[in-house]
Design a protein around this motif. Structure first.
Motif, PDB file in Angstrom:
ATOM      1  N   LEU A  35      31.121  35.283  41.064  1.00 16.69           N
ATOM      2  CA  LEU A  35      30.714  34.600  39.825  1.00 16.69           C
ATOM      3  C   LEU A  35      31.424  33.253  39.697  1.00 16.69           C
ATOM      4  CD1 LEU A  35      30.678  37.654  37.396  1.00 16.69           C
ATOM      5  CD2 LEU A  35      28.685  36.336  38.163  1.00 16.69           C
ATOM      6  N   THR A  36      32.669  33.190  40.115  1.00 21.39           N
ATOM      7  CA  THR A  36      33.400  31.924  40.102  1.00 21.39           C
ATOM      8  C   THR A  36      32.740  30.920  41.047  1.00 21.39           C
ATOM      9  OG1 THR A  36      35.472  33.083  39.611  1.00 21.39           O
ATOM     10  CG2 THR A  36      35.644  30.845  40.484  1.00 21.39           C
ATOM     11  N   TYR A  37      32.351  31.386  42.221  1.00 23.62           N
ATOM     12  CA  TYR A  37      31.714  30.537  43.231  1.00 23.62           C
ATOM     13  C   TYR A  37      30.473  29.847  42.668  1.00 23.62           C
ATOM     14  CZ  TYR A  37      29.335  29.245  47.601  1.00 23.62           C
ATOM     15  OH  TYR A  37      28.689  28.562  48.597  1.00 23.62           O
ATOM     16  N   PHE A  38      29.734  30.546  41.814  1.00 18.15           N
ATOM     17  CA  PHE A  38      28.473  29.996  41.306  1.00 18.15           C
ATOM     18  C   PHE A  38      28.631  29.120  40.066  1.00 18.15           C
ATOM     19  CE2 PHE A  38      26.667  33.179  44.163  1.00 18.15           C
ATOM     20  CZ  PHE A  38      25.633  32.443  44.715  1.00 18.15           C
ATOM     21  N   GLY A  39      29.849  28.775  39.726  1.00 21.64           N
ATOM     22  CA  GLY A  39      30.072  27.697  38.775  1.00 21.64           C
ATOM     23  C   GLY A  39      30.062  28.039  37.303  1.00 21.64           C
ATOM     24  N   PHE A  40      30.242  29.297  36.949  1.00 24.64           N
ATOM     25  CA  PHE A  40      30.329  29.636  35.529  1.00 24.64           C
ATOM     26  C   PHE A  40      31.634  29.106  34.949  1.00 24.64           C
ATOM     27  CE2 PHE A  40      27.296  32.716  37.211  1.00 24.64           C
ATOM     28  CZ  PHE A  40      26.275  32.606  36.267  1.00 24.64           C
ATOM     29  N   LYS A  41      31.667  28.922  33.638  1.00 22.79           N
ATOM     30  CA  LYS A  41      32.822  28.297  33.003  1.00 22.79           C
ATOM     31  C   LYS A  41      33.926  29.283  32.648  1.00 22.79           C
ATOM     32  CE  LYS A  41      30.104  24.528  30.961  1.00 22.79           C
ATOM     33  NZ  LYS A  41      29.704  23.845  29.699  1.00 22.79           N
ATOM     34  N   ALA A  42      33.557  30.542  32.478  1.00 24.09           N
ATOM     35  CA  ALA A  42      34.522  31.572  32.094  1.00 24.09           C
ATOM     36  C   ALA A  42      33.928  32.935  32.434  1.00 24.09           C
ATOM     37  CB  ALA A  42      34.848  31.491  30.607  1.00 24.09           C
ATOM     38  N   LEU A  43      34.795  33.946  32.459  1.00 28.22           N
ATOM     39  CA  LEU A  43      34.359  35.307  32.744  1.00 28.22           C
ATOM     40  C   LEU A  43      34.856  36.245  31.646  1.00 28.22           C
ATOM     41  CD1 LEU A  43      35.272  35.553  36.561  1.00 28.22           C
ATOM     42  CD2 LEU A  43      33.093  34.830  35.550  1.00 28.22           C
ATOM     43  N   ALA A  44      34.138  37.346  31.482  1.00 27.79           N
ATOM     44  CA  ALA A  44      34.577  38.388  30.552  1.00 27.79           C
ATOM     45  C   ALA A  44      34.419  39.740  31.231  1.00 27.79           C
ATOM     46  CB  ALA A  44      33.753  38.358  29.264  1.00 27.79           C
ATOM     47  N   THR A  45      35.432  40.566  31.128  1.00 28.30           N
ATOM     48  CA  THR A  45      35.313  41.885  31.721  1.00 28.30           C
ATOM     49  C   THR A  45      34.350  42.740  30.895  1.00 28.30           C
ATOM     50  OG1 THR A  45      37.198  42.810  30.482  1.00 28.30           O
ATOM     51  CG2 THR A  45      37.660  41.773  32.619  1.00 28.30           C
ATOM     52  N   SER A  46      33.880  43.808  31.497  1.00 25.59           N
ATOM     53  CA  SER A  46      33.010  44.778  30.814  1.00 25.59           C
ATOM     54  C   SER A  46      33.634  46.152  30.956  1.00 25.59           C
ATOM     55  CB  SER A  46      31.612  44.775  31.442  1.00 25.59           C
ATOM     56  OG  SER A  46      30.884  45.937  31.074  1.00 25.59           O
ATOM     57  N   SER A  47      33.996  46.758  29.840  1.00 25.95           N
ATOM     58  CA  SER A  47      34.625  48.085  29.912  1.00 25.95           C
ATOM     59  C   SER A  47      33.677  49.091  30.541  1.00 25.95           C
ATOM     60  CB  SER A  47      35.065  48.550  28.521  1.00 25.95           C
ATOM     61  OG  SER A  47      33.941  48.731  27.665  1.00 25.95           O
ATOM     62  N   ALA A  48      32.378  48.960  30.237  1.00 25.53           N
ATOM     63  CA  ALA A  48      31.396  49.897  30.778  1.00 25.53           C
ATOM     64  C   ALA A  48      31.248  49.715  32.281  1.00 25.53           C
ATOM     65  CB  ALA A  48      30.050  49.710  30.090  1.00 25.53           C
ATOM     66  N   ALA A  49      31.079  48.467  32.733  1.00 22.33           N
ATOM     67  CA  ALA A  49      30.894  48.212  34.160  1.00 22.33           C
ATOM     68  C   ALA A  49      32.116  48.663  34.957  1.00 22.33           C
ATOM     69  CB  ALA A  49      30.616  46.735  34.397  1.00 22.33           C
ATOM     70  N   HIS A  50      33.291  48.368  34.434  1.00 24.19           N
ATOM     71  CA  HIS A  50      34.509  48.797  35.127  1.00 24.19           C
ATOM     72  C   HIS A  50      34.596  50.312  35.193  1.00 24.19           C
ATOM     73  CE1 HIS A  50      39.018  49.709  34.889  1.00 24.19           C
ATOM     74  NE2 HIS A  50      38.744  49.468  36.151  1.00 24.19           N
ATOM     75  N   ALA A  51      34.323  50.973  34.073  1.00 22.07           N
ATOM     76  CA  ALA A  51      34.379  52.440  34.050  1.00 22.07           C
ATOM     77  C   ALA A  51      33.387  53.040  35.036  1.00 22.07           C
ATOM     78  CB  ALA A  51      34.101  52.948  32.638  1.00 22.07           C
ATOM     79  N   PHE A  52      32.149  52.521  35.033  1.00 20.26           N
ATOM     80  CA  PHE A  52      31.137  53.038  35.950  1.00 20.26           C
ATOM     81  C   PHE A  52      31.577  52.863  37.401  1.00 20.26           C
ATOM     82  CE2 PHE A  52      27.748  51.796  32.587  1.00 20.26           C
ATOM     83  CZ  PHE A  52      28.031  52.942  31.862  1.00 20.26           C
ATOM     84  N   SER A  53      32.187  51.711  37.706  1.00 17.26           N
ATOM     85  CA  SER A  53      32.615  51.446  39.076  1.00 17.26           C
ATOM     86  C   SER A  53      33.728  52.395  39.512  1.00 17.26           C
ATOM     87  CB  SER A  53      33.085  49.992  39.226  1.00 17.26           C
ATOM     88  OG  SER A  53      34.331  49.784  38.583  1.00 17.26           O
ATOM     89  N   GLU A  54      34.415  52.996  38.522  1.00 18.56           N
ATOM     90  CA  GLU A  54      35.464  53.974  38.808  1.00 18.56           C
ATOM     91  C   GLU A  54      34.943  55.408  38.718  1.00 18.56           C
ATOM     92  OE1 GLU A  54      38.591  53.408  39.707  1.00 18.56           O
ATOM     93  OE2 GLU A  54      38.424  51.224  39.646  1.00 18.56           O
ATOM     94  N   GLY A  55      33.630  55.543  38.509  1.00 20.04           N
ATOM     95  CA  GLY A  55      33.041  56.873  38.387  1.00 20.04           C
ATOM     96  C   GLY A  55      33.381  57.547  37.083  1.00 20.04           C
ATOM     97  N   ALA A  56      33.613  56.740  36.036  1.00 22.82           N
ATOM     98  CA  ALA A  56      34.013  57.275  34.737  1.00 22.82           C
ATOM     99  C   ALA A  56      33.049  56.817  33.645  1.00 22.82           C
ATOM    100  CB  ALA A  56      35.430  56.811  34.404  1.00 22.82           C
ATOM    101  N   TYR A  57      33.192  57.410  32.464  1.00 19.59           N
ATOM    102  CA  TYR A  57      32.387  57.004  31.314  1.00 19.59           C
ATOM    103  C   TYR A  57      33.032  55.808  30.628  1.00 19.59           C
ATOM    104  CZ  TYR A  57      30.080  61.560  31.741  1.00 19.59           C
ATOM    105  OH  TYR A  57      29.373  62.641  32.200  1.00 19.59           O
ATOM    106  N   ASP A  58      32.216  55.029  29.935  1.00 19.67           N
ATOM    107  CA  ASP A  58      32.745  53.897  29.180  1.00 19.67           C
ATOM    108  C   ASP A  58      33.757  54.388  28.150  1.00 19.67           C
ATOM    109  OD1 ASP A  58      33.142  51.373  28.188  1.00 19.67           O
ATOM    110  OD2 ASP A  58      31.288  51.319  27.009  1.00 19.67           O
ATOM    111  N   ASN A  59      34.803  53.609  27.954  1.00 16.34           N
ATOM    112  CA  ASN A  59      35.874  53.896  27.005  1.00 16.34           C
ATOM    113  C   ASN A  59      36.659  55.164  27.335  1.00 16.34           C
ATOM    114  OD1 ASN A  59      35.630  51.641  25.253  1.00 16.34           O
ATOM    115  ND2 ASN A  59      33.834  52.574  24.288  1.00 16.34           N
ATOM    116  N   SER A  60      36.624  55.575  28.609  1.00 16.51           N
ATOM    117  CA  SER A  60      37.408  56.748  29.019  1.00 16.51           C
ATOM    118  C   SER A  60      38.554  56.366  29.957  1.00 16.51           C
ATOM    119  CB  SER A  60      36.513  57.776  29.718  1.00 16.51           C
ATOM    120  OG  SER A  60      36.066  57.305  30.973  1.00 16.51           O
TER     121      SER A  60
END
Length: 270
Positions: A35-60
Motif C-alpha cells: 500500500l505504501t508503494y502505491f502512493g497512499f498518504k496514510a494507513l489505518a489498521t483494521s482489527s477485523a482484517a488482522h484478526a481474520f489473518s490470525e484465524g480469530a474473530y474480530d475484537n478477540s
C-alpha cells in the motif's frame, strides 16, 4: 524513517487539506509495504482484517498481540499509521485512557475507538465518557495525535440515523478529531451527518450493496475514506476461489494470472 512527531504532523496536515484522501487498511507487513508503494498518504489498521489473518474473530485478539501488530505495521512504512483499537479493550473510561497511552508507544499517530461491545451499544453517556478519557490521554502527549470516535450503530444492525448523529455530536463535543459511522451506505445518510457535525468525517467503503464512490463523497466534503477489512476479504476471495478450482477440477490455470516473485520483491523492497 520519519519520527513519530513528523508523522503526526503530516497526518494532521492531510486532514486539514481541502481534498478527500483514501486511507487503506493493511493486515500485515507485506500489505502495508504494498500500500505504501502505491502512493497512499496514510494507513489505518483494521482489527477485523488482522484478526481474520490470525484465524480469530474480530475484537478477540488480546491487547498485547495488537500492540505487537501495530509495531510491525509502523515499522514497515514511513507513512502515518492510525490504529483500529476496537472498543478500546475495556469498558471503563479510565482504562480507555490507559489503552491510548499504551498504544502510542507502538509509533502510531492516530486511533479509533468504537462505542459498542459485541452487538450491544454502550449508552451515549458512557460512550461519551470513554471518548472524553481518550481525549484526555491525547492531550497529555507531546505530539498531535488524531483521535477518531466511532458510532457503530449500523454495524450492529441498528440503522438509527438520528441516534448515530446524536452520538457523533456528543463525541465531537468531547474533543474527538475525526468522526466515523461505519455502515452508512447512502449519499443521503452521509449528507445528513455532514450537515450536523463540524469535524472531519471518515466514511467506510467496501460494503456489499453500497453505491458510495470517491467522486460523490469528495463533492460532499467527506475528508477520509477507509476500506476496513474489504481488501483482506477480497484477497481471501481470490484465495478461496483458487482453492475451489484446484480441489474440484484439479486445474492449475490460476498460476498464469499470478503476480510473479520478482514483482512481489519489487513491491516489498521498501
Amino acid at each position: 524513517m520519519k519520527s513519530q512527531n513528523e508523522k503526526a504532523e503530516l497526518f494532521k496536515k492531510i486532514h486539514n487539506d481541502t481534498s478527500t484522501f483514501i486511507i487503506p487498511n493493511p493486515w500485515d507487513v507485506a500489505s502495508a509495504k504494498i500500500l505504501t508503494y502505491f502512493g497512499f498518504k496514510a494507513l489505518a489498521t483494521s482489527s477485523a482484517a488482522h484478526a481474520f489473518s490470525e484465524g480469530a474473530y474480530d475484537n478477540s485478539v488480546p491487547i498485547n498481540d495488537i500492540l505487537t501488530h501495530l509495531q510491525k505495521i509502523v515499522s514497515a512504512t514511513d507513512l502515518p499509521v492510525s490504529a483500529d483499537l476496537g472498543n478500546g479493550f475495556y469498558k471503563n473510561p479510565k482504562k480507555i485512557f490507559e489503552t491510548i497511552k499504551l498504544s502510542v508507544t507502538t509509533g502510531i499517530v492516530g486511533a479509533s475507538i468504537e462505542d459498542v461491545n459485541g452487538n450491544s451499544a454502550y449508552s451515549i453517556e458512557l460512550s461519551t465518557e470513554r471518548i472524553t478519557a481518550a481525549v484526555e490521554a491525547v492531550k497529555s502527549l507531546d505530539f498531535p495525535f488524531t483521535l477518531t470516535a466511532r458510532s457503530d450503530n449500523y454495524i450492529i444492525g441498528n440503522q438509527d440515523l438520528k441516534d448515530t448523529i446524536k452520538r457523533l455530536q456528543a463525541y465531537q463535543n468531547a474533543g474527538a478529531d475525526v468522526l466515523f459511522a461505519p455502515g452508512i451506505q447512502t449519499i443521503e445518510e452521509v449528507q445528513s451527518i455532514l450537515y450536523e457535525i463540524d469535524k472531519p468525517l471518515n466514511v467506510l467503503i467496501g460494503i456489499k450493496g453500497s453505491l458510495l464512490n470517491y467522486e460523490d463523497l469528495s463533492k460532499l466534503g467527506v475528508k477520509r475514506i477507509s476500506l476496513g477489512a474489504s481488501l483482506y476479504r477480497n484477497a481471501m476471495t481470490s484465495f478461496v476461489d483458487t482453492i475451489k478450482q484446484i480441489s474440484q477440477t484439479k486445474n492449475f490455470s490460476y498460476a498464469q494470472k499470478s503476480i510473479s516473485s520478482n514483482e512481489l520483491n519489487n513491491l516489498l523492497s521498501l
